[in-house]
Scaffold this motif. Structure first.
Motif, PDB file in Angstrom:
ATOM      1  N   ASP A  71       0.814  -1.223   0.000  1.00 50.18           N
ATOM      2  CA  ASP A  71       0.000   0.000   0.000  1.00 50.18           C
ATOM      3  C   ASP A  71       0.843   1.267   0.000  1.00 50.18           C
ATOM      4  N   LYS A  72       2.129   1.141   0.302  1.00 49.92           N
ATOM      5  CA  LYS A  72       3.018   2.302   0.370  1.00 49.92           C
ATOM      6  C   LYS A  72       3.948   2.408  -0.840  1.00 49.92           C
ATOM      7  N   VAL A  73       3.753   1.539  -1.843  1.00 49.14           N
ATOM      8  CA  VAL A  73       4.573   1.609  -3.050  1.00 49.14           C
ATOM      9  C   VAL A  73       4.139   2.823  -3.867  1.00 49.14           C
ATOM     10  N   ILE A  74       5.129   3.637  -4.269  1.00 50.12           N
ATOM     11  CA  ILE A  74       4.810   4.835  -5.042  1.00 50.12           C
ATOM     12  C   ILE A  74       5.274   4.754  -6.487  1.00 50.12           C
ATOM     13  N   LYS A  75       6.235   3.847  -6.770  1.00 51.61           N
ATOM     14  CA  LYS A  75       6.760   3.735  -8.132  1.00 51.61           C
ATOM     15  C   LYS A  75       7.206   2.311  -8.386  1.00 51.61           C
ATOM     16  N   ILE A  76       6.817   1.787  -9.534  1.00 54.75           N
ATOM     17  CA  ILE A  76       7.207   0.447  -9.992  1.00 54.75           C
ATOM     18  C   ILE A  76       7.888   0.596 -11.344  1.00 54.75           C
ATOM     19  N   THR A  77       8.956  -0.159 -11.546  1.00 53.02           N
ATOM     20  CA  THR A  77       9.515  -0.341 -12.883  1.00 53.02           C
ATOM     21  C   THR A  77       9.490  -1.833 -13.146  1.00 53.02           C
ATOM     22  N   ALA A  78       8.730  -2.228 -14.156  1.00 52.67           N
ATOM     23  CA  ALA A  78       8.581  -3.633 -14.520  1.00 52.67           C
ATOM     24  C   ALA A  78       9.307  -3.871 -15.833  1.00 52.67           C
ATOM     25  N   PHE A  79      10.246  -4.791 -15.818  1.00 53.65           N
ATOM     26  CA  PHE A  79      11.008  -5.129 -17.014  1.00 53.65           C
ATOM     27  C   PHE A  79      10.466  -6.441 -17.574  1.00 53.65           C
ATOM     28  N   MET A  80       9.940  -6.368 -18.797  1.00 54.76           N
ATOM     29  CA  MET A  80       9.308  -7.526 -19.421  1.00 54.76           C
ATOM     30  C   MET A  80      10.083  -7.910 -20.667  1.00 54.76           C
ATOM     31  N   VAL A  81      10.310  -9.211 -20.850  1.00 51.85           N
ATOM     32  CA  VAL A  81      10.938  -9.658 -22.082  1.00 51.85           C
ATOM     33  C   VAL A  81       9.996  -9.295 -23.227  1.00 51.85           C
ATOM     34  N   SER A  82      10.542  -8.663 -24.229  1.00 53.41           N
ATOM     35  CA  SER A  82       9.773  -8.168 -25.364  1.00 53.41           C
ATOM     36  C   SER A  82       8.850  -9.244 -25.938  1.00 53.41           C
ATOM     37  N   GLY A  83       7.577  -8.871 -26.104  1.00 54.69           N
ATOM     38  CA  GLY A  83       6.596  -9.758 -26.706  1.00 54.69           C
ATOM     39  C   GLY A  83       5.844 -10.647 -25.737  1.00 54.69           C
ATOM     40  N   GLU A  84       6.229 -10.684 -24.469  1.00 52.24           N
ATOM     41  CA  GLU A  84       5.571 -11.573 -23.503  1.00 52.24           C
ATOM     42  C   GLU A  84       4.195 -11.070 -23.062  1.00 52.24           C
ATOM     43  N   ASP A  85       3.981  -9.781 -23.070  1.00 53.75           N
ATOM     44  CA  ASP A  85       2.712  -9.218 -22.582  1.00 53.75           C
ATOM     45  C   ASP A  85       2.361  -8.000 -23.429  1.00 53.75           C
ATOM     46  N   PRO A  86       2.084  -8.200 -24.721  1.00 54.02           N
ATOM     47  CA  PRO A  86       1.938  -7.074 -25.646  1.00 54.02           C
ATOM     48  C   PRO A  86       0.820  -6.091 -25.297  1.00 54.02           C
ATOM     49  N   ASP A  87      -0.222  -6.547 -24.648  1.00 54.72           N
ATOM     50  CA  ASP A  87      -1.320  -5.638 -24.296  1.00 54.72           C
ATOM     51  C   ASP A  87      -1.367  -5.326 -22.798  1.00 54.72           C
ATOM     52  N   PHE A  88      -0.339  -5.742 -22.065  1.00 48.63           N
ATOM     53  CA  PHE A  88      -0.213  -5.488 -20.630  1.00 48.63           C
ATOM     54  C   PHE A  88      -1.316  -6.129 -19.793  1.00 48.63           C
ATOM     55  N   SER A  89      -2.038  -7.094 -20.354  1.00 48.70           N
ATOM     56  CA  SER A  89      -3.150  -7.699 -19.615  1.00 48.70           C
ATOM     57  C   SER A  89      -2.672  -8.478 -18.388  1.00 48.70           C
ATOM     58  N   VAL A  90      -1.532  -9.148 -18.494  1.00 47.60           N
ATOM     59  CA  VAL A  90      -1.037  -9.924 -17.357  1.00 47.60           C
ATOM     60  C   VAL A  90      -0.580  -9.005 -16.238  1.00 47.60           C
ATOM     61  N   ILE A  91       0.206  -8.006 -16.578  1.00 51.67           N
ATOM     62  CA  ILE A  91       0.691  -7.093 -15.532  1.00 51.67           C
ATOM     63  C   ILE A  91      -0.459  -6.264 -14.962  1.00 51.67           C
ATOM     64  N   ASN A  92      -1.435  -5.902 -15.772  1.00 51.56           N
ATOM     65  CA  ASN A  92      -2.585  -5.155 -15.251  1.00 51.56           C
ATOM     66  C   ASN A  92      -3.396  -6.011 -14.278  1.00 51.56           C
ATOM     67  N   LYS A  93      -3.536  -7.295 -14.576  1.00 49.64           N
ATOM     68  CA  LYS A  93      -4.235  -8.205 -13.661  1.00 49.64           C
ATOM     69  C   LYS A  93      -3.481  -8.300 -12.330  1.00 49.64           C
ATOM     70  N   ALA A  94      -2.153  -8.443 -12.408  1.00 49.08           N
ATOM     71  CA  ALA A  94      -1.349  -8.488 -11.185  1.00 49.08           C
ATOM     72  C   ALA A  94      -1.497  -7.191 -10.400  1.00 49.08           C
ATOM     73  N   TYR A  95      -1.487  -6.067 -11.106  1.00 46.25           N
ATOM     74  CA  TYR A  95      -1.659  -4.773 -10.439  1.00 46.25           C
ATOM     75  C   TYR A  95      -2.959  -4.728  -9.661  1.00 46.25           C
ATOM     76  N   SER A  96      -4.044  -5.176 -10.279  1.00 46.52           N
ATOM     77  CA  SER A  96      -5.334  -5.100  -9.598  1.00 46.52           C
ATOM     78  C   SER A  96      -5.366  -5.980  -8.353  1.00 46.52           C
ATOM     79  N   ASN A  97      -4.594  -7.074  -8.348  1.00 48.09           N
ATOM     80  CA  ASN A  97      -4.546  -7.949  -7.176  1.00 48.09           C
ATOM     81  C   ASN A  97      -3.600  -7.447  -6.088  1.00 48.09           C
ATOM     82  N   PHE A  98      -2.441  -6.941  -6.475  1.00 48.57           N
ATOM     83  CA  PHE A  98      -1.439  -6.530  -5.491  1.00 48.57           C
ATOM     84  C   PHE A  98      -1.588  -5.079  -5.042  1.00 48.57           C
ATOM     85  N   PHE A  99      -2.284  -4.275  -5.824  1.00 48.67           N
ATOM     86  CA  PHE A  99      -2.478  -2.860  -5.475  1.00 48.67           C
ATOM     87  C   PHE A  99      -3.966  -2.498  -5.562  1.00 48.67           C
ATOM     88  N   PRO A 100      -4.799  -3.048  -4.679  1.00 51.56           N
ATOM     89  CA  PRO A 100      -6.240  -2.778  -4.766  1.00 51.56           C
ATOM     90  C   PRO A 100      -6.637  -1.367  -4.340  1.00 51.56           C
TER      91      PRO A 100
END
Length: 128
Positions: A71-100
């Motif tokens: 709840d106190k995280v203010i900045k994230i840098t996520a490094f993704m291997v190119s092509g693994e999540d082209p529409d960011f759906s996986v990372i967005n799903k994780a965001y909704s779970n870890f940062f409600p």
């Protein structure tokens, strides 16, 4: 207020030269964290999504053991291997779970393949 290194035995550490985090004042700077399983020291099976989820679990453990929280995280840098999540759906799903409650600022550069099968790494800055 001098910066100091922080490591917890409850989360994987990539090597002896990289701390899990550095604490300076009321800020925690978490180093790049992968989807490694603490019990095996190896990347979790299941591909990109499994690595993303485990990486965020590892960050959560590091933060909590250092006196912070997701709840106190203010900045994230996520490094993704190119092509693994082209529409960011996986990372967005994780965001909704870890940062409600608060969605931290985010950068998500796509990178060339990491060594050893790593598909995702995340670092963050949080307030204690």
């Amino acid at each position: 207020m001098d910066p100091h290194v922080f490591n917890t035995p409850n989360a994987p550490r990539p090597n002896a030269f990289v701390p899990q985090a550095v604490i300076a004042g009321n800020l925690i700077f978490v180093s790049g964290t992968t989807g490694a399983d603490i019990s095996t020291g190896k990347l979790v099976t299941g591909g990109y999504e499994a690595q993303v989820i485990q990486a965020f679990k590892n960050v959560k453990t590091i933060l909590e053991d250092a006196g912070g929280s997701m709840d106190k995280v203010i900045k994230i840098t996520a490094f993704m291997v190119s092509g693994e999540d082209p529409d960011f759906s996986v990372i967005n799903k994780a965001y909704s779970n870890f940062f409600p409650n608060l969605t931290p600022a985010r950068s998500a550069p796509q990178v060339m393949p990491f060594p050893g099968g790593i598909l995702f790494s995340v670092e963050c800055i949080a307030i204690i």
